[in-house]
Write a protein that holds these residues in place. Structure first.
Motif, mmCIF file in Angstrom:
data_model
loop_
_atom_site.group_PDB
_atom_site.id
_atom_site.type_symbol
_atom_site.label_atom_id
_atom_site.label_comp_id
_atom_site.label_asym_id
_atom_site.label_seq_id
_atom_site.Cartn_x
_atom_site.Cartn_y
_atom_site.Cartn_z
ATOM 1 N N ARG A 45 0.839 -1.211 0.000
ATOM 2 C CA ARG A 45 0.000 0.000 0.000
ATOM 3 C C ARG A 45 0.863 1.246 0.000
ATOM 4 O O ARG A 45 1.912 1.293 0.637
ATOM 5 N N TRP A 57 0.834 -2.767 7.150
ATOM 6 C CA TRP A 57 -0.583 -2.386 7.244
ATOM 7 C C TRP A 57 -1.403 -3.371 8.060
ATOM 8 O O TRP A 57 -2.566 -3.097 8.366
ATOM 9 N N GLU A 84 -4.917 7.518 0.576
ATOM 10 C CA GLU A 84 -4.456 6.237 0.046
ATOM 11 C C GLU A 84 -4.279 6.332 -1.471
ATOM 12 O O GLU A 84 -5.183 6.745 -2.185
ATOM 13 N N THR A 94 -3.058 1.483 10.669
ATOM 14 C CA THR A 94 -3.991 2.038 9.703
ATOM 15 C C THR A 94 -3.230 3.073 8.887
ATOM 16 O O THR A 94 -2.142 3.523 9.275
ATOM 17 N N SER A 95 -3.789 3.477 7.769
ATOM 18 C CA SER A 95 -3.113 4.470 6.934
ATOM 19 C C SER A 95 -2.895 5.768 7.692
ATOM 20 O O SER A 95 -1.799 6.353 7.659
#
Length: 375
Positions: A199, A290, A210, A294-295
């Motif tokens: 990611r 990830w 994202e 969390t982002s």
């Protein structure tokens, strides 16, 4: 900082390109007569992907001409990897802060020309090393580069996949697979391509944006494509074997791939944007990161660390150290790309002005209280 790192010693991107550790078997598959032209003719795209070159997710300003004037990022990068709690290391990453110079090309616009990648291997590290060493070459040598960068990147993913199949046909011991996440910064344009569950996340004034979508078999979009390609999803796994829906390699796994297509796709999903002054840095990590971040959590953590020391390499190491503390059970690799020379600024959140009112009855009671104090 310039150079690349493909699974070697950790650190910045300031060192020269390492030798390809698998060059012996690959050399037979990389003469121009054997690969460059024939590969183009064998690339097959599933019908569900033909119109899905770039994501339809809105992520900011539209991608314009690559040489537009405006904000010009100053790229600084670093990467770090750790075996984690696994018995073997199957990840690789690459950082090239001056992509064109690395390949002896002249710059065609103002600003940086940079390439970054994270590759999470499975069933061995050979596919990750292969993609790490060759994906960028297929991009820059593609007939669409630099006129149509997104098309050049998508084509390079598929060419790398075919070339890996050729390498494995020479040496069966190379058989393995890898997810692939790549990012190009050209001028102020950012292009991110993803095939798998790594990611990419950008920090825009502290907000996580994202830049990729995790390709898991259970995702509805991926499941439909898998089933339309003759595959199936069992217990969250593609054909009951892989927990990713897209990857390079894995040609040895029955029912996954063929030259005519298959449920396991190497087709990348692309997201593009024009960088602005509010865009601070990009984090690219394997799924082991990830699993425990969390982002937004990763952006918050990295932002604090950059404010402390402004070192992207150290920040990558600290992200991985924190992931280990949080008991991530996978190999860990992360790349960070900063777009400014200074650390992210402190964000001052303005206090909201709360409107308060008092009823007529409350005013009378307050007046009565005040009157009683004067008596």
């Amino acid at each position: 900082m310039e150079g690349s790192k493909c699974g070697g010693k950790n650190g910045s991107s300031s060192e020269s390109r390492p030798p390809n550790p698998l060059s012996g078997a690959y050399r037979q598959c990389f003469n121009t007569a054997h690969v460059a032209s024939p590969c183009r003719k064998t690339l097959v795209r599933h019908h569900s992907l033909v119109k899905m070159t770039t994501s339809d997710v809105s992520i900011g300003p539209a991608l314009g001409e690559h040489c537009e004037t405006g904000f010009i990022p100053i790229v600084r990068s670093g990467g770090w990897a750790d075996i984690g709690f696994r018995q073997s290391m199957e990840d690789a990453y690459v950082c090239i802060d001056n992509f064109l110079q690395e390949y002896g090309r002249k710059s065609f616009c103002e600003g940086p020309s940079a390439f970054y990648g994270v590759f999470d291997g499975h069933g061995g590290k050979h596919a990750a090393d292969f993609a790490c060493n060759h994906l960028q070459r297929f991009i820059i040598e593609g007939e669409d580069f630099p006129r149509e960068i997104e098309r050049a990147v998508a084509s390079a993913f598929l060419q790398t996949d075919i070339a890996l199949a050729e390498a494995c046909s020479v040496d069966n011991a190379l058989a393995s697979g890898t997810t692939a996440l790549a990012a190009l910064v050209v001028g102020r344009s950012l292009v991110v391509a993803n095939a798998g569950d790594c990611r990419a996340v950008i920090s825009r004034r502290g907000k996580a944006i994202e830049m990729s979508r995790d390709h898991k078999p259970v995702c509805m979009k991926e499941r439909k494509r898998i089933e339309a390609s003759g595959g199936y999803v069992y217990d969250g796994y593609l054909n009951g074997q892989l927990n990713v829906a897209r990857a390079l390699g894995d040609w040895h796994m029955e029912g996954m791939k063929s030259r005519e297509g298959g449920p396991l796709s190497a087709e990348p999903e692309l997201m593009s944007m024009n960088l602005t002054e509010e865009d601070e840095f990009l984090i690219m990590g394997c799924d082991g990161i990830w699993d425990v971040f969390t982002s937004q959590n990763a952006v918050d953590f990295a932002r604090r660390k950059l404010q402390e020391h402004n070192d992207p390499v150290m920040c990558c190491k600290e992200l991985i150290d924190e992931a280990l503390k949080r008991k991530s059970g996978d190999n860990l690799s992360v790349v960070m790309v900063c777009f400014h020379s200074k650390p992210p600024p402190n964000l001052v959140v303005p206090r909201s002005r709360v409107q308060r009112s008092i009823s007529a009855e409350g005013l009378r009671e307050l007046q009565g209280f005040l009157d009683s104090l004067g008596n």
